[in-house]
Design an enzyme around this catalytic site. Sequence first.
Site, mmCIF file in Angstrom:
data_model
loop_
_atom_site.group_PDB
_atom_site.id
_atom_site.type_symbol
_atom_site.label_atom_id
_atom_site.label_comp_id
_atom_site.label_asym_id
_atom_site.label_seq_id
_atom_site.Cartn_x
_atom_site.Cartn_y
_atom_site.Cartn_z
ATOM 1 N N LYS A 1 -4.125 65.154 -86.937
ATOM 2 C CA LYS A 1 -3.694 63.813 -86.364
ATOM 3 C C LYS A 1 -4.656 62.696 -86.658
ATOM 4 O O LYS A 1 -4.204 61.598 -86.877
ATOM 5 C CB LYS A 1 -2.769 63.992 -85.056
ATOM 6 N N GLN B 1 -1.432 66.501 -76.220
ATOM 7 C CA GLN B 1 -1.213 67.950 -77.060
ATOM 8 C C GLN B 1 -0.781 69.129 -76.170
ATOM 9 O O GLN B 1 -1.621 69.169 -74.952
ATOM 10 C CB GLN B 1 -2.688 68.244 -77.879
ATOM 11 N N ASP C 1 5.782 61.360 -79.290
ATOM 12 C CA ASP C 1 6.332 62.659 -79.505
ATOM 13 C C ASP C 1 7.818 62.790 -79.128
ATOM 14 O O ASP C 1 8.305 63.851 -79.555
ATOM 15 C CB ASP C 1 5.497 63.708 -78.542
#
Length: 266
Positions: free
Chosen positions: A35, A79, A102
């Site tokens: 990322k 994460q 997200d």
Amino acid sequence: MKEEVKNLKQEGINPGLAVVIVGDDPASRVYVNSKKKACEEIGIYSEEYALSAKTTQDELLELINMLNEKKDISGILVQLPLPEHIDEEIIINAINPKKDVDAFHPVNVGKIMFGNYDFVPCTPAGVMELIKESGIEVAGKECVIIGRSNIVGKPQAMLLLHENGTVTICHSKTKNLAETVKRADIVVAAVGKPEMITGDMIKEGAVVIDVGINRLENKKLVGDVHFESAEKVASAITPVPGGVGPMTIAMLMKNTVKAARINRES
Ligand code: NAD
């Protein structure tokens, strides 16, 4: 995306992504590195917060609150999975929905149900982009998704439904999996079981999208689909590695750019 970021900067908008990782899970570390690398490649400013596995929930919440307010950060990504002593739901709920790249916050999940959304979860969005870019029509097609997780299966079903697909979701309690998959014009496998979907389960000419990422004992990466046998019957199929994985990262970049615009307007 590179071009889009350049244009955005010319408008005086600078996208910034904060990536938070707690603990030292090797798979999470690989994802976070990819990322960050993608951000560098396309000119997005990024910050990494690598916290020890002993970080408390309150400490993590404090960091999220700080990032919610931070002006040069347009997107926040925590994460997953988090260590067991931290409640993922509480953490996700604490992220400002306008910075939730997200799309896991309940506000964004709700918007996806209505079909009127700012952010789409990156993996299902990547699957949709692959379908679109390949010129595959979804309307009226039998779409079978294997897996019902909140981050892949469920939002994937909604996105295919919004494109007028006839959607079936299979899961661990589904009784006639092979029979159901055989009906599908479009199969999306998101189970996490190495090569469980075999060519004999696939209808001739079906489109097969493999979300699964499984590492075998010999370290080889394979998907949820048995590629060699499925490739023989499918009209289109995604590989693992490759395929959906890189698309997920590309969609994260897209959401970060979108977040930069949204936060500028608000
Ligand atoms: P999950 O473990 O949360 O969900 C798995 C789903 O599979 C569950 O809904 C379960 O009901 C279903 N399932 C389990 N056994 C089954 C069976 N025998 N028959 C039918 N359904 C069954 O997993 P997830 O987070 O959705 O991830 C799925 C896979 O996708 C994993 O391999 C994960 O690593 C991968 N993944 C890849 C990306 C990417 O960027 N490519 C992103 C997220 C997840």
